[in-house]
Design an enzyme around this catalytic site. Structure first.
Site, short mmCIF file in Angstrom:
data_model
loop_
_atom_site.label_atom_id
_atom_site.label_comp_id
_atom_site.label_asym_id
_atom_site.label_seq_id
_atom_site.Cartn_x
_atom_site.Cartn_y
_atom_site.Cartn_z
N PRO A 157 36.96 75.88 76.54
CA PRO A 157 36.84 74.50 76.07
C PRO A 157 36.03 73.69 77.05
O PRO A 157 35.91 74.04 78.23
CB PRO A 157 38.29 74.01 76.03
CG PRO A 157 38.98 74.81 77.09
CD PRO A 157 38.32 76.18 77.06
N ASP A 158 35.44 72.61 76.58
CA ASP A 158 34.72 71.72 77.47
C ASP A 158 35.70 70.83 78.23
O ASP A 158 36.81 70.58 77.78
CB ASP A 158 33.76 70.85 76.66
CG ASP A 158 32.88 69.97 77.54
OD1 ASP A 158 32.46 70.45 78.61
OD2 ASP A 158 32.62 68.82 77.16
#
Length: 317
Positions: A66-67
């Site tokens: 995930p960012d």
């Protein structure tokens, strides 16, 4: 023949740095789309864009992460940036997150390493990556921008430092504080100012009117503004962030849903034909650096590309 990679060639670095800096002084706004790997960089370069920008979110997603929350290492980010530079020879500016370190000296070192990686510029944001205190105090953020600017000035080519105010992106829609931060970053010497996720034209106009330094705007589906409209608001540079990578993920997930839901394969009608994909990626890199010019917003189809009618019957794997 000179086989030096574009990222490692000092003369090419100088040309890219000068070309990228000059784009910000051109007659109109220019677009820096955000590829997430060498292949997508080559494809975007084939459409005539004058410069590219990396995307931290796009890279994180491509690595299965995930960012946010400091998911990427500096080494991973710079290796990705180098691959993009070498794939195209175009000026590339990188999402350098918050500079990879808590001290201003760490930010300065990130700028120097970014230059060694062949980048023509990079952005430093005022986010911390910590959920409990996501935004840095202004004085701390200014000190970090100043360190980035000082490191860039010590290089042997123009390195464009972009300073980011993350209020809106972090869910803190305070336009006054955003402008206050951008003005402070401008005073610290930033070459470009950037407040991602500004909500509308009026907010963009207010930001551009409050500073004299070039402003980058992140285009999202919610804004619905054209390049010309953004230019009329005072915008000098337009980036796409993770939108292109998420568009590709959207196509992938829709295809997966179709296969698992209905057992059909209609998504292939919209797939890039095999021959066209090969032609785009077989093209030689664009070269060290283009003459400064605004990036076009449309382009002709690739040479010898199959027509839309051929997509359904594309026999390639």
């Amino acid at each position: 023949m000179n086989h030096t990679r574009p990222s490692a060639d000092p003369a090419a670095r100088l040309r890219r740095g000068e070309a990228f800096r000059a784009l910000h002084a051109g007659p109109g706004p220019f677009v820096v789309p955000n590829p997430w790997d060498a292949g997508t960089a080559r494809i975007l370069a084939s459409f005539g864009f004058a410069a590219l920008a990396t995307t931290g979110a796009g890279l994180a997603h491509s690595l299965g992460r995930p960012d946010g929350s400091n998911q990427l290492t500096r080494a991973e980010l710079l290796a990705n940036a180098t691959a993009i530079v070498d794939a195209t020879g175009l000026p590339v500016t990188a999402d350098l997150e918050s500079g990879f370190g808590e001290r201003p000296e760490d930010v300065a070192e990130t700028i120097r390493l970014a230059a060694q990686a062949g980048l023509a510029g990079g952005s430093i944001e005022d986010a911390t990556g910590r959920d409990e205190d996501p935004l840095r105090p202004l004085d701390e953020a200014v000190e970090r921008v100043a360190a980035a600017v000082e490191a860039a000035k010590g290089l042997d080519f123009p390195f464009t430092v972009t300073a980011r105010a993350e209020n809106f992106f972090l869910g803190r829609p305070d336009l006054d504080d955003t402008i206050r931060r951008l003005q402070a970053y401008e005073a610290a010497g930033a070459d470009v100012l950037y407040a991602p996720a500004l909500p509308d034209a009026e907010a963009i106009r207010a930001v551009c009117a409050a500073v004299s330094t070039p402003v980058n705007v992140l285009m999202t589906g919610a804004l619905k503004l054209s390049v010309a409209e953004l230019g009329a608001l005072g915008v000098r540079r337009i980036s796409t962030g993770s939108a292109l990578s998420r568009a590709a993920l959207g196509a992938l997930t829709r295809a997966a849903r179709e296969i698992t839901g209905s057992g059909t394969f209609g998504f292939g009608a919209d797939a890039l034909p095999y021959a066209e994909a090969n032609a785009l990626l077989a093209a030689p890199p664009a070269g060290p650096a283009p003459a400064p010019a605004a990036a076009p917003v449309s382009a002709a189809p690739a040479p010898n590309a199959p027509s839309a009618a051929d997509r359904e019957s594309d026999p390639a794997p």
